[in-house]
Design an enzyme around this catalytic site. Sequence first.
Site, PDB file in Angstrom:
ATOM      1  N   ASP A   1       7.510   2.533   5.285  1.00 25.20           N
ATOM      2  CA  ASP A   1       7.931   2.608   3.890  1.00 25.20           C
ATOM      3  C   ASP A   1       9.376   3.070   3.802  1.00 25.20           C
ATOM      4  O   ASP A   1       9.665   4.256   3.725  1.00 25.20           O
ATOM      5  CB  ASP A   1       6.996   3.548   3.117  1.00 25.20           C
ATOM      6  CG  ASP A   1       5.615   2.935   2.943  1.00 25.20           C
ATOM      7  OD1 ASP A   1       5.530   1.750   2.593  1.00 25.20           O
ATOM      8  OD2 ASP A   1       4.618   3.645   3.180  1.00 25.20           O
TER       9      ASP A   1
ATOM     10  N   ASP B   1      -0.385 -13.546 -10.030  1.00 26.95           N
ATOM     11  CA  ASP B   1       0.243 -14.416 -11.034  1.00 26.95           C
ATOM     12  C   ASP B   1      -0.707 -15.595 -11.259  1.00 26.95           C
ATOM     13  O   ASP B   1      -1.845 -15.565 -10.768  1.00 26.95           O
ATOM     14  CB  ASP B   1       1.621 -14.881 -10.510  1.00 26.95           C
ATOM     15  CG  ASP B   1       2.614 -15.131 -11.651  1.00 26.95           C
ATOM     16  OD1 ASP B   1       2.232 -15.813 -12.622  1.00 26.95           O
ATOM     17  OD2 ASP B   1       3.752 -14.632 -11.571  1.00 26.95           O
ATOM     18  N   ILE B   2      -0.267 -16.616 -11.971  1.00 27.68           N
ATOM     19  CA  ILE B   2      -1.150 -17.763 -12.151  1.00 27.68           C
ATOM     20  C   ILE B   2      -1.322 -18.471 -10.793  1.00 27.68           C
ATOM     21  O   ILE B   2      -0.469 -18.333  -9.910  1.00 27.68           O
ATOM     22  CB  ILE B   2      -0.604 -18.739 -13.226  1.00 27.68           C
ATOM     23  CG1 ILE B   2       0.770 -19.271 -12.830  1.00 27.68           C
ATOM     24  CG2 ILE B   2      -0.578 -18.077 -14.594  1.00 27.68           C
ATOM     25  CD1 ILE B   2       1.254 -20.419 -13.717  1.00 27.68           C
ATOM     26  N   PRO B   3      -2.435 -19.204 -10.620  1.00 24.87           N
ATOM     27  CA  PRO B   3      -2.722 -19.783  -9.299  1.00 24.87           C
ATOM     28  C   PRO B   3      -1.576 -20.608  -8.722  1.00 24.87           C
ATOM     29  O   PRO B   3      -1.236 -20.464  -7.539  1.00 24.87           O
ATOM     30  CB  PRO B   3      -3.956 -20.664  -9.577  1.00 24.87           C
ATOM     31  CG  PRO B   3      -4.642 -19.979 -10.721  1.00 24.87           C
ATOM     32  CD  PRO B   3      -3.544 -19.418 -11.581  1.00 24.87           C
ATOM     33  N   ASN B   4      -0.925 -21.415  -9.555  1.00 25.33           N
ATOM     34  CA  ASN B   4       0.137 -22.279  -9.052  1.00 25.33           C
ATOM     35  C   ASN B   4       1.306 -21.464  -8.494  1.00 25.33           C
ATOM     36  O   ASN B   4       1.887 -21.813  -7.456  1.00 25.33           O
ATOM     37  CB  ASN B   4       0.604 -23.188 -10.202  1.00 25.33           C
ATOM     38  CG  ASN B   4       1.552 -24.250  -9.728  1.00 25.33           C
ATOM     39  OD1 ASN B   4       1.248 -24.992  -8.798  1.00 25.33           O
ATOM     40  ND2 ASN B   4       2.728 -24.299 -10.348  1.00 25.33           N
TER      41      ASN B   4
ATOM     42  N   THR C   1      -5.904   2.774  -5.929  1.00 26.01           N
ATOM     43  CA  THR C   1      -6.474   4.135  -5.845  1.00 26.01           C
ATOM     44  C   THR C   1      -5.736   5.107  -6.756  1.00 26.01           C
ATOM     45  O   THR C   1      -6.182   6.237  -6.951  1.00 26.01           O
ATOM     46  CB  THR C   1      -6.444   4.649  -4.394  1.00 26.01           C
ATOM     47  OG1 THR C   1      -5.146   4.417  -3.880  1.00 26.01           O
ATOM     48  CG2 THR C   1      -7.469   3.964  -3.532  1.00 26.01           C
TER      49      THR C   1
ATOM     50  N   LYS D   1       0.998  -7.691  -2.541  1.00 28.51           N
ATOM     51  CA  LYS D   1       0.054  -7.631  -3.678  1.00 28.51           C
ATOM     52  C   LYS D   1       0.386  -8.682  -4.729  1.00 28.51           C
ATOM     53  O   LYS D   1       0.678  -8.365  -5.895  1.00 28.51           O
ATOM     54  CB  LYS D   1       0.034  -6.231  -4.298  1.00 28.51           C
ATOM     55  CG  LYS D   1      -0.414  -5.131  -3.336  1.00 28.51           C
ATOM     56  CD  LYS D   1      -0.606  -3.813  -4.058  1.00 28.51           C
ATOM     57  CE  LYS D   1      -1.143  -2.706  -3.162  1.00 28.51           C
ATOM     58  NZ  LYS D   1      -0.218  -2.245  -2.126  1.00 28.51           N
TER      59      LYS D   1
ATOM     60  N   ASP E   1       2.403  -6.504   2.699  1.00 24.21           N
ATOM     61  CA  ASP E   1       1.635  -6.014   1.543  1.00 24.21           C
ATOM     62  C   ASP E   1       2.428  -6.246   0.257  1.00 24.21           C
ATOM     63  O   ASP E   1       3.046  -5.323  -0.275  1.00 24.21           O
ATOM     64  CB  ASP E   1       1.347  -4.517   1.763  1.00 24.21           C
ATOM     65  CG  ASP E   1       0.422  -3.938   0.705  1.00 24.21           C
ATOM     66  OD1 ASP E   1      -0.263  -4.723   0.015  1.00 24.21           O
ATOM     67  OD2 ASP E   1       0.386  -2.706   0.571  1.00 24.21           O
TER      68      ASP E   1
ATOM     69  N   LYS F   1       3.100  -2.306   8.771  1.00 23.69           N
ATOM     70  CA  LYS F   1       2.990  -2.732   7.382  1.00 23.69           C
ATOM     71  C   LYS F   1       4.356  -2.705   6.716  1.00 23.69           C
ATOM     72  O   LYS F   1       5.065  -1.704   6.762  1.00 23.69           O
ATOM     73  CB  LYS F   1       2.052  -1.813   6.598  1.00 23.69           C
ATOM     74  CG  LYS F   1       1.816  -2.325   5.176  1.00 23.69           C
ATOM     75  CD  LYS F   1       1.443  -1.247   4.196  1.00 23.69           C
ATOM     76  CE  LYS F   1       2.549  -1.069   3.183  1.00 23.69           C
ATOM     77  NZ  LYS F   1       2.124  -0.437   1.914  1.00 23.69           N
TER      78      LYS F   1
ATOM     79  N   GLY G   1       1.099   5.828   7.282  1.00 23.13           N
ATOM     80  CA  GLY G   1       2.551   5.852   7.170  1.00 23.13           C
ATOM     81  C   GLY G   1       3.151   7.145   7.671  1.00 23.13           C
ATOM     82  O   GLY G   1       3.426   7.316   8.867  1.00 23.13           O
ATOM     83  N   ARG G   2       3.344   8.099   6.745  1.00 29.47           N
ATOM     84  CA  ARG G   2       4.108   9.313   7.050  1.00 29.47           C
ATOM     85  C   ARG G   2       3.646  10.114   8.267  1.00 29.47           C
ATOM     86  O   ARG G   2       4.498  10.624   9.004  1.00 29.47           O
ATOM     87  CB  ARG G   2       4.197  10.177   5.784  1.00 29.47           C
ATOM     88  CG  ARG G   2       5.128   9.550   4.753  1.00 29.47           C
ATOM     89  CD  ARG G   2       4.894  10.063   3.363  1.00 29.47           C
ATOM     90  NE  ARG G   2       3.614   9.579   2.836  1.00 29.47           N
ATOM     91  CZ  ARG G   2       3.158   9.876   1.626  1.00 29.47           C
ATOM     92  NH1 ARG G   2       3.864  10.659   0.831  1.00 29.47           N
ATOM     93  NH2 ARG G   2       2.005   9.380   1.219  1.00 29.47           N
TER      94      ARG G   2
ATOM     95  N   ARG H   1      -5.559  10.366   7.171  1.00 32.43           N
ATOM     96  CA  ARG H   1      -4.744  11.480   7.678  1.00 32.43           C
ATOM     97  C   ARG H   1      -5.377  12.100   8.911  1.00 32.43           C
ATOM     98  O   ARG H   1      -6.539  12.535   8.843  1.00 32.43           O
ATOM     99  CB  ARG H   1      -4.635  12.584   6.614  1.00 32.43           C
ATOM    100  CG  ARG H   1      -3.713  12.262   5.471  1.00 32.43           C
ATOM    101  CD  ARG H   1      -2.266  12.281   5.956  1.00 32.43           C
ATOM    102  NE  ARG H   1      -1.345  11.852   4.926  1.00 32.43           N
ATOM    103  CZ  ARG H   1      -0.975  10.582   4.689  1.00 32.43           C
ATOM    104  NH1 ARG H   1      -1.455   9.605   5.437  1.00 32.43           N
ATOM    105  NH2 ARG H   1      -0.107  10.304   3.752  1.00 32.43           N
TER     106      ARG H   1
ATOM    107  N   GLN I   1      -1.465  11.724  -1.039  1.00 36.89           N
ATOM    108  CA  GLN I   1      -2.785  11.104  -0.920  1.00 36.89           C
ATOM    109  C   GLN I   1      -3.831  12.149  -1.291  1.00 36.89           C
ATOM    110  O   GLN I   1      -3.832  13.255  -0.746  1.00 36.89           O
ATOM    111  CB  GLN I   1      -3.038  10.613   0.502  1.00 36.89           C
ATOM    112  CG  GLN I   1      -2.084   9.526   0.959  1.00 36.89           C
ATOM    113  CD  GLN I   1      -2.439   8.152   0.402  1.00 36.89           C
ATOM    114  OE1 GLN I   1      -3.306   8.015  -0.475  1.00 36.89           O
ATOM    115  NE2 GLN I   1      -1.753   7.132   0.880  1.00 36.89           N
TER     116      GLN I   1
HETATM  117  O1  C5P Z   1       2.357   7.603   4.240  1.00 34.97           O
HETATM  118  P1  C5P Z   1       0.959   7.143   3.944  1.00 34.97           P
HETATM  119  O2  C5P Z   1       0.038   7.203   5.142  1.00 34.97           O
HETATM  120  O3  C5P Z   1       0.356   7.802   2.724  1.00 34.97           O
HETATM  121  O4  C5P Z   1       1.142   5.601   3.612  1.00 34.97           O
HETATM  122  C1  C5P Z   1       0.060   4.797   3.240  1.00 34.97           C
HETATM  123  C2  C5P Z   1       0.514   3.395   3.005  1.00 34.97           C
HETATM  124  O5  C5P Z   1      -0.573   2.681   2.424  1.00 34.97           O
HETATM  125  C3  C5P Z   1       1.697   3.265   2.051  1.00 34.97           C
HETATM  126  O6  C5P Z   1       2.457   2.139   2.480  1.00 34.97           O
HETATM  127  C4  C5P Z   1       1.041   2.978   0.720  1.00 34.97           C
HETATM  128  O7  C5P Z   1       1.830   2.183  -0.114  1.00 34.97           O
HETATM  129  C5  C5P Z   1      -0.203   2.195   1.147  1.00 34.97           C
HETATM  130  N1  C5P Z   1      -1.308   2.268   0.205  1.00 34.97           N
HETATM  131  C6  C5P Z   1      -1.900   3.468  -0.182  1.00 34.97           C
HETATM  132  N2  C5P Z   1      -2.949   3.471  -1.055  1.00 34.97           N
HETATM  133  C7  C5P Z   1      -3.405   2.338  -1.537  1.00 34.97           C
HETATM  134  C8  C5P Z   1      -2.838   1.114  -1.147  1.00 34.97           C
HETATM  135  C9  C5P Z   1      -1.775   1.128  -0.260  1.00 34.97           C
HETATM  136  O8  C5P Z   1      -1.484   4.531   0.264  1.00 34.97           O
HETATM  137  N3  C5P Z   1      -4.429   2.367  -2.340  1.00 34.97           N
END
Ligand code: C5P
Length: 244
Positions: free
Chosen positions: A12, A66-69, A125, A63, A61, A34, A215-216, A186, A195
Amino acid sequence: MGSKGQVLAALDTVSVNEAVGWAHKLDGAVAGLKLGLEFFLANGQLGYRRISATGIPIFLDLKLHDIPNTVAGAVKAIAPLQPSILTVHAGGGLAMMQAARESAAEQADKLKLKRPRIVGVTVLTSLDDKDLSAVGQTGPASDQVKRLAELTRSAGLDGIVCSPHEIEALRRDMGEEFLLVVPGVRPSGSDAGDQKRVRTPADAAKAGADYLVIGRPITQAADPRDAASRIVLEVGSALGQAAQ
Ligand code: C5P
């Protein structure tokens, strides 16, 4: 990428140099990387290619919604990048998800490339029951997750992104073949950051997650490769023990 409990490191950042640095450090230690909207909007396909040039599989990622086309066109535009996994919002509906799948298959065939797996994002989430009701969706978030997971499967997509606490129920309802990609993970003892409802990599893998998006705890570690390797070991031993 394949089999349960594989680690995807979330890069990220908007900095290509930082992401390339992480990619080199993590090469061989994780199953994939990712890249999200932040990175892609800042650096586009050229930035993406700087990371994919390392040869590590990429979970893109974006996400799409939009419309299917338009989504079919977006998937076509991305196809030459060969992401290993791509996301669309399941809330875009059956026809949109089918269009994404058909476009991916068509382009893979045409360009002689491997088709990216496409997974649906069910309920973000960051939204609780109150937020969902504010946008006109009544009933608990868990019902909506299940509904959208089933719609995703009906559209022929490969799986969904879900929270660590939904793994068991979704694995039971959706079967073994449906991919569950799980953020909010984690390692024990690490900082949860923003989170809220986290689970350890070992727990999430044992519960049936295919991919753990972390990520982190990896990128902000003093030694990202060592941090990633420890997580992979923790998952491996938990799955090994579970199989015995
Ligand atoms: O740093 P961390 O482990 O929290 O990063 C989690 C990754 O997962 C980030 O790229 C975040 O955008 C992604 N993500 C998330 N929760 C979601 C969907 C995606 O944390 N519900």
